[in-house]
Scaffold this motif. Structure first.
Motif, short mmCIF file in Angstrom:
data_model
loop_
_atom_site.label_atom_id
_atom_site.label_comp_id
_atom_site.label_asym_id
_atom_site.label_seq_id
_atom_site.Cartn_x
_atom_site.Cartn_y
_atom_site.Cartn_z
N GLY A 53 38.85 35.43 13.62
CA GLY A 53 39.03 34.81 14.92
C GLY A 53 37.97 35.29 15.89
O GLY A 53 36.96 35.86 15.50
N ASN A 54 38.22 35.06 17.15
CA ASN A 54 37.28 35.48 18.19
C ASN A 54 37.45 36.97 18.48
O ASN A 54 38.45 37.58 18.13
CB ASN A 54 37.51 34.68 19.47
N GLY A 59 40.16 37.59 26.01
CA GLY A 59 41.52 37.22 26.38
C GLY A 59 41.96 35.89 25.83
O GLY A 59 42.89 35.28 26.35
N GLU A 60 41.31 35.41 24.79
CA GLU A 60 41.71 34.14 24.20
C GLU A 60 42.90 34.35 23.28
O GLU A 60 43.25 35.47 22.94
CB GLU A 60 40.52 33.53 23.45
N THR A 61 43.50 33.26 22.86
CA THR A 61 44.71 33.37 22.04
C THR A 61 44.40 33.56 20.56
O THR A 61 45.13 34.21 19.86
CB THR A 61 45.58 32.11 22.22
N ASP A 62 43.32 32.99 20.07
CA ASP A 62 43.00 33.04 18.65
C ASP A 62 42.01 34.17 18.39
O ASP A 62 40.82 33.96 18.23
CB ASP A 62 42.40 31.69 18.20
N VAL A 63 42.54 35.43 18.36
CA VAL A 63 41.67 36.59 18.19
C VAL A 63 41.91 37.22 16.83
O VAL A 63 42.96 37.05 16.22
CB VAL A 63 41.91 37.64 19.30
N SER A 64 40.93 37.96 16.38
CA SER A 64 41.08 38.67 15.11
C SER A 64 41.69 40.05 15.37
O SER A 64 41.57 40.62 16.45
CB SER A 64 39.74 38.81 14.41
#
Length: 178
Positions: A53-54, A59-64
């Motif tokens: 992920g990002n 602060g995004e939702t799709d994170v690693s």
């Protein structure tokens, strides 16, 4: 989560080959087995990591998840350090004996020749020692741990809240009497 079965298969083969190589008497094969186990562990952590992920900075939702990445870096450092130590052992073994195999010593031979009756006798001796085991510090003035109370030392302020009320012992009541 999409896990590639090829990665799982390669990881399992690396673990199996690493364990098999570490069971050999040659230190070079032990080193190769350890390196295989280290790579298999890194691959396991890569599989556990999941879908990339990002970066978690924005602060995004799709994170690693950063934990498997930190564990992978730790596994790489540990593998490198133990590999360097094994290389030093192999070099010193080659210097001393022109071979990198681990030979049996007298203790290994004696252990291999031990029978089941000898094992039972040793087990019985160990049980008796456990029953009589005591510490050397019981009732000794130089015990490693001394529990101090507020009345034992004037600089201790024991005003912390407690769940149950303080009930003085009989020996404390005798000391308070004039």
């Amino acid at each position: 989560m999409d896990i590639s079965l090829t990665l799982v298969f390669v990881m399992a083969v690396l673990f199996a080959c690493g364990v098999y190589a570490m069971l050999e008497r040659s230190l070079t094969r032990v080193l190769i087995g350890f390196l295989l186990l280290g790579n298999a562990t890194n691959l396991l952590l890569l599989i556990v990591m999941g879908v990339p992920g990002n970066a978690p900075f924005y602060g995004e939702t799709d994170v690693s998840d950063p934990l498997p990445q930190a564990l992978t870096l730790t596994a790489i450092v540990i593998t490198f350090a133990v590999s360097a130590f094994l290389l030093a052992l192999i070099y010193r073994s080659w210097q001393l004996g022109q071979a990198d195999t681990v030979e049996d010593d007298e203790a290994d031979i004696a252990l291999r020749e031990r029978t089941d009756a000898d094992e039972d006798v040793l087990d019985d001796e160990g049980d008796m020692e456990d029953e009589e085991a005591t510490t050397d510090f019981v009732g000794v003035q130089t015990a490693p741990i001394t529990v101090l109370h507020a009345r034992d030392h004037p600089s201790i302020q024991d005003d912390a809240p407690v769940d149950s009320p303080y009930a003085p012992r009989a020996s404390d009541q005798e000391e308070d009497r004039p």
